[in-house]
Design a protein around this motif. Structure first.
Motif, PDB file in Angstrom:
ATOM      1  N   LEU A  27       0.859  -1.200   0.322  1.00  0.00           N
ATOM      2  CA  LEU A  27      -0.037   0.271  -0.496  1.00  0.00           C
ATOM      3  C   LEU A  27       0.971   1.761   0.348  1.00  0.00           C
ATOM      4  CD1 LEU A  27      -2.823  -1.161   2.779  1.00  0.00           C
ATOM      5  CD2 LEU A  27      -3.114  -0.816  -0.272  1.00  0.00           C
ATOM      6  N   GLY A  28       2.342   1.030   0.649  1.00  0.00           N
ATOM      7  CA  GLY A  28       2.877   2.436   0.904  1.00  0.00           C
ATOM      8  C   GLY A  28       3.981   2.468  -0.254  1.00  0.00           C
ATOM      9  N   VAL A  30       2.661   1.708  -3.593  1.00  0.00           N
ATOM     10  CA  VAL A  30       0.837   2.501  -4.925  1.00  0.00           C
ATOM     11  C   VAL A  30       1.804   4.433  -4.519  1.00  0.00           C
ATOM     12  CG1 VAL A  30      -0.948   3.030  -5.564  1.00  0.00           C
ATOM     13  CG2 VAL A  30      -0.576   1.091  -4.219  1.00  0.00           C
ATOM     14  N   PRO A  31       1.763   4.659  -3.721  1.00  0.00           N
ATOM     15  CA  PRO A  31       1.812   6.369  -3.931  1.00  0.00           C
ATOM     16  C   PRO A  31       3.326   6.392  -4.190  1.00  0.00           C
ATOM     17  CG  PRO A  31       1.776   6.095  -1.871  1.00  0.00           C
ATOM     18  CD  PRO A  31       1.118   4.808  -2.455  1.00  0.00           C
ATOM     19  N   CYS A  32       4.258   5.888  -3.683  1.00  0.00           N
ATOM     20  CA  CYS A  32       6.240   5.638  -4.093  1.00  0.00           C
ATOM     21  C   CYS A  32       5.983   5.834  -5.479  1.00  0.00           C
ATOM     22  CB  CYS A  32       6.364   5.477  -2.870  1.00  0.00           C
ATOM     23  SG  CYS A  32       6.517   5.751  -1.282  1.00  0.00           S
ATOM     24  N   PHE A  34       4.239   6.485  -7.956  1.00  0.00           N
ATOM     25  CA  PHE A  34       3.716   7.531  -8.753  1.00  0.00           C
ATOM     26  C   PHE A  34       4.959   8.644  -8.980  1.00  0.00           C
ATOM     27  CE2 PHE A  34      -0.103   6.226  -8.329  1.00  0.00           C
ATOM     28  CZ  PHE A  34      -0.860   6.375  -9.756  1.00  0.00           C
ATOM     29  N   TYR A  35       5.366   8.266  -8.051  1.00  0.00           N
ATOM     30  CA  TYR A  35       6.837   9.938  -7.456  1.00  0.00           C
ATOM     31  C   TYR A  35       8.158   9.082  -7.554  1.00  0.00           C
ATOM     32  CZ  TYR A  35       3.182  12.837  -6.218  1.00  0.00           C
ATOM     33  OH  TYR A  35       1.618  13.214  -5.963  1.00  0.00           O
ATOM     34  N   ALA A  73      11.314   3.024  -4.309  1.00  0.00           N
ATOM     35  CA  ALA A  73       9.853   3.767  -4.720  1.00  0.00           C
ATOM     36  C   ALA A  73       9.491   2.289  -3.264  1.00  0.00           C
ATOM     37  CB  ALA A  73       9.106   3.860  -5.360  1.00  0.00           C
ATOM     38  N   ALA A  77       8.886   3.032   0.231  1.00  0.00           N
ATOM     39  CA  ALA A  77       7.678   2.083   1.008  1.00  0.00           C
ATOM     40  C   ALA A  77       8.006   1.602   1.959  1.00  0.00           C
ATOM     41  CB  ALA A  77       7.510   1.260  -0.332  1.00  0.00           C
ATOM     42  N   THR A  81       6.183   2.641   6.040  1.00  0.00           N
ATOM     43  CA  THR A  81       5.437   1.136   6.991  1.00  0.00           C
ATOM     44  C   THR A  81       6.423   0.868   7.817  1.00  0.00           C
ATOM     45  OG1 THR A  81       5.809   0.083   5.329  1.00  0.00           O
ATOM     46  CG2 THR A  81       4.291   1.346   4.888  1.00  0.00           C
TER      47      THR A  81
END
Length: 254
Positions: A27-28, A30-32, A34-35, A73, A77, A81
């Motif tokens: 889950l962590g 996924v946003p990482c 993108f960046y 990423a 993450a 987390t």
């Protein structure tokens, strides 16, 4: 409940905790993801700042420009987390601990995670800039320093792990003393050997330059001394606690 049933229930609990820990990391991630490019650029900044004007990094394999940022990423993450992962570990082992062990383990787990992150931060902000300054300064005339992004990430992870583990030394010292494996007096006696060992470890796990070896060896020894100091303070606290309990028992008997 039989021994086999107990063992199976522990395995089921372990599987559940591992799934939750891995799920939290995903889950962590996924946003990482993108960046990922920005995250890699941030990690590469200590080297990019030391390259000559116009200097850049390169990718020598076809899939490297994609997979290396994804690795970054995933690493980020895992770091963000980490509290959730440590909680899952704590929740699994806590039922089998005594109350006094629970009071000790939880602070040590939290302190160890914080110290590991501090070690990574020390490597990024203090050690790496000095290392890259040294390396780029001694590059021969006419040689362009153009590091492969995959090799750079491998080097970065090695430095992060080395400094992160180094900053765990106080935890190791405290655990050894609390478990009566080594006495504080013995730890004080072997200070000279620890100092020599710190420089040996610095020579093994850092690039072959004096600066990075000092940057690892000196904090390692200072953290060793701080571990002894904390162990002494905790030992005095235990003595005061036992004395208070003893007085309370005596007063009740009276």
């Amino acid at each position: 409940m039989s021994t086999d049933e107990t063992f199976i229930s522990h395995l089921v609990e372990l599987r559940a905790r591992l799934i939750r820990a891995c799920g939290g990391i995903l889950l962590g991630f996924v946003p990482c993801a993108f960046y990922a490019r920005e995250l890699y650029s941030l990690l590469a900044q200590p080297l990019l700042d030391k390259l000559p004007e116009g200097g850049q990094m390169i990718a020598t394999e076809v899939i490297t420009p994609f997979f290396v940022p994804m690795k970054v990423a995933m690493m980020v993450a895992f770091v963000i987390t980490l509290p959730h992962t440590l909680y899952q570990i704590w929740a699994f082992v806590a039922p089998g601990l005594y109350s006094h062990e629970k009071r000790l383990v939880l602070p040590l787990v939290l302190a160890s995670s914080i110290l590991f992150l501090c070690g990574m931060a020390f490597a990024y902000f203090a050690a790496l800039p000095l290392v890259f300054e040294f390396i780029t300064h001694f590059a021969p005339e006419g040689v362009a320093v153009m590091t492969d992004i995959g090799r750079y990430l491998d080097f970065l992870l090695t430095m992060f792990i080395a400094f992160g583990i180094t900053f765990e030394v106080p935890i190791l010292v405290i655990v050894l003393v609390r478990m009566d494996i080594v006495s504080i007096e013995k730890l004080k006696e072997i200070r000279a050997y620890v100092l020599v060992g710190a420089f040996v470890i610095g020579a093994i796990f850092t690039p072959p330059d004096v600066i990075s070896q000092f940057m690892l060896a000196v904090p390692l020894y200072l953290l060793y001394e701080s571990g002894i100091l904390v162990a002494v303070v905790l030992g005095k606290s235990d003595i005061r606690e036992r004395s208070a309990v003893s007085r309370s028992i005596d007063e009740k008997d009276a």
